[in-house]
Enzyme design. Structure first.
Site, mmCIF file in Angstrom:
data_model
loop_
_atom_site.group_PDB
_atom_site.id
_atom_site.type_symbol
_atom_site.label_atom_id
_atom_site.label_comp_id
_atom_site.label_asym_id
_atom_site.label_seq_id
_atom_site.Cartn_x
_atom_site.Cartn_y
_atom_site.Cartn_z
ATOM 1 N N CYS A 184 3.045 4.370 -2.717
ATOM 2 C CA CYS A 184 3.848 3.259 -2.209
ATOM 3 C C CYS A 184 4.067 2.166 -3.244
ATOM 4 C CB CYS A 184 3.165 2.636 -0.993
ATOM 5 S SG CYS A 184 2.801 3.768 0.348
ATOM 6 N N ARG A 225 11.084 -1.743 0.065
ATOM 7 C CA ARG A 225 10.915 -0.454 0.753
ATOM 8 C C ARG A 225 9.645 -0.436 1.595
ATOM 9 N NH1 ARG A 225 8.281 4.568 -0.229
ATOM 10 N NH2 ARG A 225 7.238 3.641 -2.026
#
Length: 320
Positions: A184, A225
């Site tokens: 991530c 995101r």
């Protein structure tokens, strides 16, 4: 992001990251041999490309079965024949592929320390593992942006033991925990551009400009995101066609649908588009990158491309 950190890769290779380190070292050794004009460099590079293909093939079960990512599974599948073909072309005389070989080596040397270096103590000072530092920084910044948007999930300890997870409680009382893991952080994409820029022969000023338009942009887009996925999955905003989505990904938990739609479908497809756009911006600043991109296109299409002309790039000296 939604799960339990970085699970062991399901593969025929017992220790994937050790294998990746071996590939990185062999690529670097081939680079050194070639720089000294030794023919053994080409042979070693070609053989290492085949090993690199095996590495990608070994990750397919993980991406397909555990990570549940169509995009990454397809890329890993393509990576196997593409890598073997690159080795063949290099051995057959396509010397320009040595630039891509250097780039891959540098990418791995950037990425792998975050996956493999453990915490340690130096002169009585405890030094955390690099992955923890990066993950917790991204998690903190993601949490700050979530707060700015008016949401207030509870910060909890992630499955890896880091301060890198957020717990969302739904109206029905169900709790959804979103974990921030190394995937991530945008590290993979930043390593790609770092390797590409470092591998080409060009003035340092142009290299720095290429990094300036790529690395910060990747990082900022990645925070957006992670925030998007956290908010959507934590609030079940994209609980769309649950039966279809669960069937597509071989999943059974209905609370995972919003995550699969927001991350595995939307974010990963948009990430590909974003990387293409960032590549265009970087190559405008560093035209030498066109040599690598032309080689990649040749591997994928079997046809020669002149990106300098197609993209109307400045006619700067390249490392052809």
């Amino acid at each position: 992001m939604f799960g339990h950190g970085v699970p062991a890769v399901l593969s025929v290779i017992s220790d994937t990251f050790t294998f990746a380190w071996i590939v990185a070292i062999l690529f670097a050794t081939a680079w050194l041999l070639d720089s000294r004009g030794l023919a053994a460099g080409r042979t070693l590079a070609a053989a290492t490309w085949a090993l690199f293909g095996l590495f990608w093939l070994s990750t397919v079960p993980y991406f397909a079965l555990e990570h549940q990512s169509y995009v990454e599974s397809i890329l890993a599948l393509v990576g196997f024949p593409a890598s073997v073909y690159a080795g063949y072309l290099l051995y057959d005389g396509r010397a320009s592929l040595f630039t891509l070989t250097r780039a891959i080596a540098i990418m791995l040397f950037i990425y792998l320390p975050f996956e493999t270096i453990p915490a340690f103590t130096l002169a009585g000072v405890a030094v955390p593992e690099p992955r923890r530092i990066l993950i917790e920084v991204v998690a903190t910044q993601t949490g700050a942006l979530i707060d700015l948007l008016g949401y207030a999930p509870e910060a909890v300890t992630s499955s890896e033991g880091y301060q890198a997870a957020y717990s969302w409680t739904l109206d029905d009382g169900h709790t959804v925990v979103i974990h921030i893991v190394l995937a991530c952080t945008g590290l993979g994409s930043m390593a790609i551009f770092g390797g590409l820029v470092a591998a080409v022969e060009a003035p340092i000023a142009r290299k720095l400009r290429a990094l300036a338009v790529s690395i910060p942009l990747i990082y900022v887009l990645n925070i957006l995101r992670t925030t998007f996925i956290s908010v959507v999955a934590g609030n079940q905003y994209m609980h769309w066609y649950p039966d279809l989505v669960l069937t597509m990904f071989g999943a059974t938990d209905p609370y995972r649908v919003s995550f699969l739609v927001s991350d595995r479908i939307m974010s990963q497809l948009l990430a590909v588009v974003a990387l293409i756009a960032i590549t265009f911006l970087a190559v405008r600043e560093l035209p030498e990158l066109a040599v690598i991109l032309e080689d990649v296109l040749y591997l994928l299409t079997g046809e020669e491309h002149d990106l300098t002309e197609a993209l109307d790039l400045p006619r700067e000296p390249t490392n052809r």
